[in-house]
Structures are given as structure tokens and as C-alpha cells.
Design an enzyme around this catalytic site. Structure first.
Site, PDB file in Angstrom:
ATOM      1  N   ASN A   1      14.796  -3.774   5.874  1.00  0.00           N
ATOM      2  CA  ASN A   1      13.530  -3.597   5.157  1.00  0.00           C
ATOM      3  C   ASN A   1      13.746  -4.144   3.747  1.00  0.00           C
ATOM      4  OD1 ASN A   1      12.134  -0.671   3.538  1.00  0.00           O
ATOM      5  ND2 ASN A   1      11.177  -2.642   3.896  1.00  0.00           N
ATOM      6  N   GLY A   2      12.861  -5.049   3.323  1.00  0.00           N
ATOM      7  CA  GLY A   2      13.013  -5.614   1.976  1.00  0.00           C
ATOM      8  C   GLY A   2      12.819  -7.117   2.019  1.00  0.00           C
TER       9      GLY A   2
ATOM     10  N   LYS B 179       1.007   1.238   4.984  1.00  0.00           N
ATOM     11  CA  LYS B 179       0.751   2.347   4.072  1.00  0.00           C
ATOM     12  C   LYS B 179       1.635   2.294   2.835  1.00  0.00           C
ATOM     13  CE  LYS B 179      -0.661   6.920   3.667  1.00  0.00           C
ATOM     14  NZ  LYS B 179      -1.921   6.490   3.070  1.00  0.00           N
TER      15      LYS B 179
ATOM     16  N   GLU C 191     -11.183  -1.951   3.918  1.00  0.00           N
ATOM     17  CA  GLU C 191      -9.867  -1.924   4.571  1.00  0.00           C
ATOM     18  C   GLU C 191      -9.916  -1.393   5.995  1.00  0.00           C
ATOM     19  OE1 GLU C 191      -6.846   0.336   2.406  1.00  0.00           O
ATOM     20  OE2 GLU C 191      -8.277   1.898   1.943  1.00  0.00           O
TER      21      GLU C 191
ATOM     22  N   HIS D  56     -25.800  -9.636 -14.359  1.00  0.00           N
ATOM     23  CA  HIS D  56     -25.086 -10.787 -14.931  1.00  0.00           C
ATOM     24  C   HIS D  56     -24.498 -11.694 -13.854  1.00  0.00           C
ATOM     25  CE1 HIS D  56     -25.673  -9.324 -18.940  1.00  0.00           C
ATOM     26  NE2 HIS D  56     -25.198  -8.134 -18.587  1.00  0.00           N
TER      27      HIS D  56
ATOM     28  N   GLU E  95     -13.332   2.542  -5.201  1.00  0.00           N
ATOM     29  CA  GLU E  95     -12.596   3.206  -4.124  1.00  0.00           C
ATOM     30  C   GLU E  95     -13.441   3.231  -2.839  1.00  0.00           C
ATOM     31  OE1 GLU E  95      -9.691   4.003  -3.479  1.00  0.00           O
ATOM     32  OE2 GLU E  95      -9.736   5.600  -1.989  1.00  0.00           O
TER      33      GLU E  95
ATOM     34  N   TRP F  38       6.527  -5.342   9.302  1.00  0.00           N
ATOM     35  CA  TRP F  38       5.327  -5.850   8.611  1.00  0.00           C
ATOM     36  C   TRP F  38       5.758  -7.201   8.069  1.00  0.00           C
ATOM     37  CZ3 TRP F  38       3.904  -7.070   3.470  1.00  0.00           C
ATOM     38  CH2 TRP F  38       2.525  -7.176   3.252  1.00  0.00           C
TER      39      TRP F  38
ATOM     40  N   CYS G 271       8.232  -2.448   6.344  1.00  0.00           N
ATOM     41  CA  CYS G 271       9.000  -2.254   7.558  1.00  0.00           C
ATOM     42  C   CYS G 271       9.674  -0.882   7.528  1.00  0.00           C
ATOM     43  CB  CYS G 271      10.089  -3.302   7.779  1.00  0.00           C
ATOM     44  SG  CYS G 271       9.491  -4.989   7.643  1.00  0.00           S
TER      45      CYS G 271
ATOM     46  N   ARG H 179       4.596   2.075   7.944  1.00  0.00           N
ATOM     47  CA  ARG H 179       5.230   1.071   7.093  1.00  0.00           C
ATOM     48  C   ARG H 179       5.034  -0.351   7.610  1.00  0.00           C
ATOM     49  NH1 ARG H 179       8.785   3.406   3.679  1.00  0.00           N
ATOM     50  NH2 ARG H 179       9.837   1.437   3.396  1.00  0.00           N
TER      51      ARG H 179
ATOM     52  N   LYS I  89     -12.301   1.517   0.636  1.00  0.00           N
ATOM     53  CA  LYS I  89     -12.234   2.243   1.912  1.00  0.00           C
ATOM     54  C   LYS I  89     -12.987   1.473   2.985  1.00  0.00           C
ATOM     55  CE  LYS I  89      -9.676   4.245   1.279  1.00  0.00           C
ATOM     56  NZ  LYS I  89      -8.754   4.612   0.283  1.00  0.00           N
TER      57      LYS I  89
HETATM   58  C1  G6P Z   1      -1.032   0.464   0.130  1.00  0.00           C
HETATM   59  C2  G6P Z   1      -1.880   1.477   0.868  1.00  0.00           C
HETATM   60  C3  G6P Z   1      -2.923   2.071  -0.069  1.00  0.00           C
HETATM   61  C4  G6P Z   1      -2.247   2.651  -1.299  1.00  0.00           C
HETATM   62  C5  G6P Z   1      -1.373   1.614  -2.003  1.00  0.00           C
HETATM   63  C6  G6P Z   1      -0.515   2.243  -3.106  1.00  0.00           C
HETATM   64  O1  G6P Z   1      -1.774  -0.657  -0.178  1.00  0.00           O
HETATM   65  O2  G6P Z   1      -2.520   0.887   1.972  1.00  0.00           O
HETATM   66  O3  G6P Z   1      -3.635   3.105   0.602  1.00  0.00           O
HETATM   67  O4  G6P Z   1      -3.229   3.122  -2.179  1.00  0.00           O
HETATM   68  O5  G6P Z   1      -0.476   1.027  -1.058  1.00  0.00           O
HETATM   69  O6  G6P Z   1       0.393   3.122  -2.509  1.00  0.00           O
HETATM   70  P1  G6P Z   1       1.120   4.298  -3.278  1.00  0.00           P
HETATM   71  O7  G6P Z   1       2.013   4.938  -2.251  1.00  0.00           O
HETATM   72  O8  G6P Z   1       1.895   3.675  -4.396  1.00  0.00           O
HETATM   73  O9  G6P Z   1       0.058   5.224  -3.787  1.00  0.00           O
END
Ligand code: G6P
Length: 610
Positions: free
Chosen positions: A100-101, A605, A490, A506, A483, A75, A2, A27, A487
Site C-alpha cells: 500500500n503506497g 474511503k 459521489e 455572476h 457537502e 485501488w 489499498c 480502502r 454527497k
Molecule cells: C475520501 C473519502 C471522503 C473523505 C475524504 C477525507 O475522499 O471518500 O469521504 O471526506 O477522503 O478523508 P478523512 O479520513 O481525512 O476525513
């Protein structure tokens, strides 16, 4: 998670609040709300489901006015996204609060408050805070006091903004476990979850510390601790480039950020390397003695940052020759591990605010690590402030929820760290010279890699209707595959899994048929022949292969196998270049599907809750 923002001013604030929320939308974006005190000091509130745009539209057709206000983008953690659960929450007509929290003891507090006659209108953990504050106002005339008494009862994490109809021209903030900054204006002052939210309003900030409470009026800011003592917090000037936060000529932030990678890499190297060497002095006076003592490394991170750490593990063990343990923060923090003598604790976090990573950092303070180092993109963040050493990346603000340029810039920092440690162990001067040369040439190689925009856009047509995809890699390219799969899932919502190619037989090979595209990463290294055998296993089962192959290998497209040639680079840096190619594939697939790829469903994010 948030995002919260608050303004106390002498001019109208609703537009300022909404603009701040728009910058905080990374956020969370499932609902939003605003509360202001109008000209008669009556509390007015508006809340909407969905993105901040919905709130902005609602205010455009039916405006609110006031010179003091708070706002929130949510969020959801406790309670579904709904108007009733959206913040700000209120206590009668007196107090409004944005939070937020997570309040971990909210159930016990709610029960107690209900016993006292409180009626709750939401399923959130937050609402108990505003009731506690409202009730405390029966015992004190000071809003600051009421907030202090209330937050002392909270367990968990919070950053809050509070206004009250009985205290016009006043805004209270408090933080513990979640980020909150104060912005200093002229004739107005602000609070927000990060400095970016206030970019158009000020460049002067106070970065609040754990347990700080702040009282703001249009002309004054005072900071206090939970024991009612005044504390001095100096202000800092934070430069922000205006073009950093727009989309430029791109349709999405993510696409822009993918294309900014050559600059992000160049900026991250700037001032840190000469023609042949890494400049140790650029890492601060304390770094040398910490690196001298480092005999082992533990890296902790989440999401993409965890995958960049996983690539670095191969570098550190191979090129430095010391043990490197890499772990997901949410697991690490609840596991009793073994700390090897001379261990350096490293966190990698784009935001510097990820709750699990931060908790891990705080946890290890007593565990016998030599020192803590963070690799981070936000100089004002909590991990930077709480770590012994900080190695910044210079990626600029990353707005797209799926990390791209932060990931590659993290890898650049991790290679610099590898070289600095390698020098003290098994790395020769020649190898350092070779790697520094390759790093300096990397922005140009990435420019070349970005030309894959065209071919990946075409390839995306082959993926767009699929429901599943498998990614394969070996060695340091296994985390590249992870990764790539992250990508794709998500932002396009296509289920994607990554495997070390040798593991396919396996079990997961059972999944391979014509409906399962298999995307492989084929760099030019000594695992190539092994990888080729793994790819044969896929072909023999009728699986359709998309192979991202080093251009020097001369792989050719043939029935069932599509080859995408990736620019060649020093073997150690190949993970960075291959990642860019996979980012483009995921981007174009999601763009073709038409998903909301800068703000994918259910995600945020910066994950500042556990
Ligand atoms: C969220 C984001 C990711 C990011 C992760 C860690 O899940 O969607 O893109 O890699 O947090 O975030 P940080 O700011 O700790 O790299």
C-alpha cells in the site's frame, strides 16, 4: 490506498485473509489477491478483478491452503485494474509481496532491475519492491534483512507484507508513510492496514511507527528499525463493538450511518459538557495552555472534512473573533503561506490516515505554529499519534465511502473547540450556556430530521433522471450546500455543483433551465431575505426549486417550488441539521438509481496516497 493483511499461524489462513480484506475494502475495491505458502512451502497465488467477493467466490470453487499468507485489496494508482496488476506481486517462485503506497522512484529502480535481468509482468510501481527483495535474498539468509535492504532504496510511501517460500512460518511487515498495525494472537500473529481488519482475530495490537520493520512467526513478534536495531513497541488493547461493523436492518451502510447520527453526536458530547458548560479538563492537561495561547487558527483537511472545517470558519470568526484560515490539504502542502503569531494548526480527518492531511501536519512542524490539534475518529491513527493534541469524535466505524456521521460529529467537536476558544475571547457565559443547551438537544432534533427519510425518498424520483443539479446556500450554509452536492455526485454520479447563492447571477445562472434542479438551503437567519431574492432569480428563469427550509419560516410548496421543512434548531447548529436532510436526498437518489452507493466507482474511503 489499498488494504493489506497478513497472517502467520498454525491453522489454515485463506479464510482469515479474505475476511480481513472484506473489512479493508473501504480502502479500495478494484481488484484483490492472496498468496499463501502451501503444505510443501510452495507459493500459491490467486488474483481477481473487482471486489473481494470475486476473490472469495474464486477460492470457494477452487480453494488454496496454507498457514502463512498475505492478501491485498487494490485501488489502482499505477496500471489499470487488471489481474496482472493486482497484488500480491511475486519474485519467481520465492517471494510474494502486498503493498500500500506509492514508490516514487519506481521508474529508475525498474530500469536498474531490468539491466540486471529482471522481467516485469505488471505496470505497477510495486513490482520493483519484490524484485529488490528477491535479489537481496542472494546476499542474505534473512528475509528481514532482505526486506530492510530493499526498502531503504525506496522513495515515497509504503506499507508492505512479505512472505517467502525459503522462510516458511515467517511474515515480514514494514511501514513508512502508509499505515500498518500488528495484531497479537495466541499461536498466530497478524499484520493489517488497520485494526478493524483483525477485529474477529484479536484485540491486542502494536501500532507500528514510521520506519519500523516487523518480523512475525506464529509465536513471536519483533520490531526493528531501518538501522537493524531492535525497538520496543508496547501493545495496546483496542475495544471494538461487534455490532459496529454490520449493516443492521439497513440495506446500505450509508443509510445506517445516516441514522446513527443522533448517537454519534451524543457520544461525542459525552463527558465533555455539563448542563451549561464545556468541560475544558476533558480535552487533556495540555489543551488549556494551548488554547490560552491561540490567537489564530489554520484548519487543513480533504473532502467532507474540508467542508466541516469550512463551516467552522464561520463559527470561529463570528463567535470567537479570531482569524480562521481553512485550506484543502493537497493545496496547503505545496503553498508557502503566512503563519500568524499564536496560530493553532488543526487537521480534520475521519480516518487519521489521509496522505495529504498527514503530509500537511508533518510539514508544519517547522513552521512556527503554537501546536497541532487533530479532530479524528480513529484513536490508533497516525494523525492522532503525530499531533500535539487530539480531539476525538465518537462516531464509531464509518464504512460507507461517503462520509455522513463522521461529518456531523466533526462539527460537534468543532463547536466545542469554538466554545473553548470563545471563552477566552468574545463569547459570553450566556452564549456558552445557550450553545451547550442547543448541543445537548441536538440528538433529538436529528431524530426529527431523520423522519425526512420519507419525503426525500419521494423527492429522489424527481432527481434520478437528471444529469446535473445546483445547490445554493449562504454564509455557513454555503459549505452545507457544497457537502450536499458532494454527497449527490459521489454516490449517484449526477453532476452537482454548489454555489454561494449570491454568486449565481455572476455566471452560473446561465445554466438554469427546466432541466436543472436547484436545491437551496434556507435556514432562519438574517441572510434569509437575500436568499429569497436569489431564489426568485432562479424561478424567473424557469428553474425548478427544491427548498430545504427551516420549519418556522412557513414556506409553502407552489408550482415550480417544492418545500421540505427542516426541524428548527439554534441558528449556529442549523448547518448540522440541514446536512442530514441533504444526505438523505443524496442517499435516496442513489438508491433509486441502483448505484453501488457504499462503494462508489473510482473512490475509496481512506486515501493514503497523494
Ligand atoms: C475520501 C473519502 C471522503 C473523505 C475524504 C477525507 O475522499 O471518500 O469521504 O471526506 O477522503 O478523508 P478523512 O479520513 O481525512 O476525513
Amino acid at each position: 490506498m489499498c488494504g493489506i493483511v497478513g497472517v502467520v499461524s498454525t491453522r489454515q489462513v485463506p479464510d482469515l485473509l479474505v475476511e480481513g480484506l472484506q473489512r479493508l475494502e473501504y480502502r479500495g475495491y478494484d481488484s484483490a489477491g492472496i498468496a499463501v505458502l502451501d503444505a510443501n512451502q510452495v507459493l500459491k497465488r490467486r488474483r481477481t478483478i473487482g471486489k473481494v467477493k470475486e476473490l472469495a467466490d474464486s477460492l470457494r470453487s477452487d480453494s488454496l491452503s496454507g498457514v502463512t499468507g498475505i492478501a491485498h485489496t487494490r485501488w489502482a494508482t499505477h496500471g489499470v485494474p487488471s489481474e496482472g496488476n493486482a497484488h500480491p506481486h511475486v519474485y519467481g517462485e520465492t517471494v510474494a509481496l502486498a503493498h500500500n503506497g506509492i514508490v516514487e522512484n519506481h521508474e529508475a529502480l525498474r530500469e536498474e532491475l531490468v539491466g540486471l535481468g529482471s522481467e516485469f509482468t505488471s505496470d505497477t510501481d510495486t513490482e520493483v519492491i519484490v524484485h529488490l527483495i528477491g535479489r537481496e535474498l542472494a546476499n542474505t539468509d534473512s528475509l528481514l534483512d532482505a526486506v530492510r535492504r530493499a526498502v531503504k532504496r525506496l522513495e515515497g510511501a509504503f506499507a508492505i507484507g512479505v512472505i517467502s517460500s525459503r522462510h516458511p512460518g515467517r511474515l515480514i511487515g514494514a511501514r513508512k508513510g502508509s499505515p500498518l498495525v500488528v495484531g497479537l494472537g495466541h499461536g498466530e500473529n497478524f499484520i493489517a492496514s488497520d485494526v478493524l481488519a483483525l477485529r474477529s482475530l484479536t484485540d491486542r495490537f502494536i501500532l507500528l511507527e514510521e520506519g519500523d520493520l516487523v518480523e512475525l512467526t506464529p509465536s513471536d513478534v519483533s520490531v526493528w528499525n531501518l538501522d537493524d536495531e531492535s525497538v520496543v513497541r508496547s501493545s495496546v488493547k483496542v475495544e471494538m463493538r461487534v455490532d459496529d461493523t454490520g449493516k443492521g436492518n439497513f440495506q446500505h451502510y450509508m443509510h445506517k450511518e445516516i441514522h446513527q447520527q443522533p448517537q454519534a453526536v451524543a457520544a461525542t458530547l459525552e463527558g465533555r459538557v455539563t448542563r451549561h458548560r464545556v468541560l475544558e479538563e476533558a480535552f487533556g492537561v495540555r489543551a488549556s495552555s494551548v488554547f490560552d495561547r491561540t490567537r489564530a487558527i489554520t484548519i487543513v483537511a480533504c473532502g467532507s472534512s474540508y467542508y466541516s472545517a469550512s463551516i467552522a470558519r464561520y463559527w470561529i470568526e463570528d463567535l470567537v473573533g479570531i482569524p480562521c484560515n481553512v485550506e484543502i490539504a493537497s493545496e496547503f502542502r505545496y503553498r508557502r503561506g503566512v503563519v500568524l503569531p499564536g496560530s493553532l494548526f488543526v487537521t480534520i480527518t475521519q480516518s487519521g490516515e489521509t496522505a495529504d492531511t498527514l503530509a500537511a501536519l508533518r510539514l508544519v512542524k517547522e513552521q512556527g505554529f503554537e501546536a497541532s490539534l487533530t479532530i479524528c475518529n480513529v484513536p490508533t491513527s497516525t494523525t492522532v499519534r503525530e499531533s500535539d493534541l487530539a480531539l476525538m469524535i465518537q462516531a464509531g466505524p464509518e464504512i460507507g465511502v461517503a462520509s455522513t456521521k463522521a461529518f456531523t460529529a466533526q462539527l460537534v467537536d468543532l463547536m466545542l473547540l469554538t466554545i473553548l476558544l470563545g471563552r477566552r475571547h468574545r463569547m459570553s457565559e450566556d452564549t456558552e450556556r445557550e450553545l451547550v443547551g442547543a448541543l445537548r438537544g441536538l440528538p433529538d432534533v436529528l431524530e426529527e430530521a431523520l423522519k425526512l427519510d420519507v419525503v426525500t425518498r419521494k423527492l429522489a424520483q424527481r432527481l434520478v433522471d437528471k444529469h446535473h443539479a445546483l445547490f445554493l446556500g449562504r454564509g455557513a450554509h454555503y459549505p452545507v450546500a457544497l457537502e450536499g452536492a458532494l454527497k449527490l455526485k459521489e454516490i449517484s454520479y449526477i453532476h452537482a455543483e454548489a454555489l454561494p447563492a449570491g454568486e449565481l447571477k455572476h455566471g452560473p445562472l446561465a445554466l438554469v433551465d427546466a432541466e436543472m434542479p436547484v436545491i437551496a438551503v434556507a435556514p432562519n437567519n438574517d441572510l434569509l431575505e437575500k436568499l429569497k431574492s436569489n431564489l426568485q432569480e432562479v424561478r424567473a428563469r424557469g428553474g425548478e426549486l427544491i427548498v430545504f427550509a427551516d420549519e418556522t419560516l412557513g414556506f409553502r410548496t407552489e408550482p415550480g417550488v417544492t418545500v421540505v421543512e427542516v426541524p428548527s434548531v439554534h441558528e449556529a447548529l442549523a448547518p448540522i441539521v440541514f446536512t442530514v436532510a441533504l444526505q438523505l436526498l443524496a442517499y435516496h437518489t442513489a438508491a433509486l438509481k441502483g448505484t453501488d452507493l457504499d462503494q462508489p466507482r473510482n473512490l475509496a474511503k481512506s486515501v493514503t496516497v497523494e
